[in-house]
Design a protein around this motif. Structure first.
Motif, PDB file in Angstrom:
ATOM      1  N   MET A 134       1.330  -0.560   0.309  1.00 16.36           N
ATOM      2  CA  MET A 134      -0.268  -0.269   0.172  1.00 16.36           C
ATOM      3  C   MET A 134       0.857   1.382  -0.319  1.00 16.36           C
ATOM      4  SD  MET A 134      -3.188   0.640  -0.065  1.00 16.36           S
ATOM      5  CE  MET A 134      -4.179   2.117   0.808  1.00 16.36           C
ATOM      6  N   LEU A 135       1.678   1.410   0.823  1.00 16.05           N
ATOM      7  CA  LEU A 135       2.655   2.057   1.428  1.00 16.05           C
ATOM      8  C   LEU A 135       3.432   2.634  -0.722  1.00 16.05           C
ATOM      9  CD1 LEU A 135       4.196   4.536   2.622  1.00 16.05           C
ATOM     10  CD2 LEU A 135       5.942   3.124   3.007  1.00 16.05           C
ATOM     11  N   TRP A 136       4.179   1.063  -1.058  1.00 16.09           N
ATOM     12  CA  TRP A 136       4.729   1.865  -2.477  1.00 16.09           C
ATOM     13  C   TRP A 136       2.896   2.450  -3.520  1.00 16.09           C
ATOM     14  CZ3 TRP A 136       9.372   1.348  -4.168  1.00 16.09           C
ATOM     15  CH2 TRP A 136       9.301   0.315  -5.839  1.00 16.09           C
ATOM     16  N   TYR A 137       2.296   1.812  -3.898  1.00 18.53           N
ATOM     17  CA  TYR A 137       0.923   2.562  -4.655  1.00 18.53           C
ATOM     18  C   TYR A 137       1.505   4.761  -4.652  1.00 18.53           C
ATOM     19  CZ  TYR A 137       0.092  -1.770  -5.384  1.00 18.53           C
ATOM     20  OH  TYR A 137      -0.458  -3.178  -6.413  1.00 18.53           O
ATOM     21  N   ILE A 138       1.615   4.714  -2.999  1.00 16.07           N
ATOM     22  CA  ILE A 138       1.230   6.336  -2.070  1.00 16.07           C
ATOM     23  C   ILE A 138       2.807   6.982  -3.052  1.00 16.07           C
ATOM     24  CG2 ILE A 138       1.411   7.489  -0.475  1.00 16.07           C
ATOM     25  CD1 ILE A 138      -0.523   5.852   1.074  1.00 16.07           C
ATOM     26  N   LEU A 139       3.598   6.106  -2.477  1.00 14.96           N
ATOM     27  CA  LEU A 139       5.152   6.829  -3.215  1.00 14.96           C
ATOM     28  C   LEU A 139       5.347   6.818  -4.589  1.00 14.96           C
ATOM     29  CD1 LEU A 139       8.258   7.349  -2.659  1.00 14.96           C
ATOM     30  CD2 LEU A 139       8.243   4.824  -1.823  1.00 14.96           C
ATOM     31  N   VAL A 140       4.995   5.964  -5.324  1.00 15.62           N
ATOM     32  CA  VAL A 140       4.711   5.592  -6.781  1.00 15.62           C
ATOM     33  C   VAL A 140       4.240   6.718  -7.820  1.00 15.62           C
ATOM     34  CG1 VAL A 140       4.392   4.366  -8.955  1.00 15.62           C
ATOM     35  CG2 VAL A 140       5.438   3.343  -7.705  1.00 15.62           C
TER      36      VAL A 140
END
Length: 71
Positions: free
Chosen positions: A1-7
């Motif tokens: 989930m954090l990965w999507y926000i960062l991208v």
């Protein structure tokens, strides 16, 4: 989930930066092709309209145009 926000955040920042540089390049080209009116161009336009412009009249019109752009 954090990965999507960062991208998503990185993509947004890259898009803003890219948009800024594209808009800057476009405006520089536009200003080069269509320069703003200067005193010489104003004098020629007034002479074409049959007026004999004095320097005082040219300065007044340039000041009026500058005030109009500021608004």
């Amino acid at each position: 989930m954090l990965w999507y926000i960062l991208v998503g955040l990185l993509s947004l920042l890259a898009g803003v930066a890219l948009g800024f540089f594209i808009a800057r390049k476009y405006m520089m080209n536009y200003m080069k092709k269509n320069p703003p009116i200067n005193e010489k161009m104003l004098r020629v336009m007034m002479m074409q309209m049959g007026q004999n412009p004095s320097q005082k009249k040219i300065n007044q019109m340039m000041k009026q145009m500058q005030n109009q752009q500021d608004k």
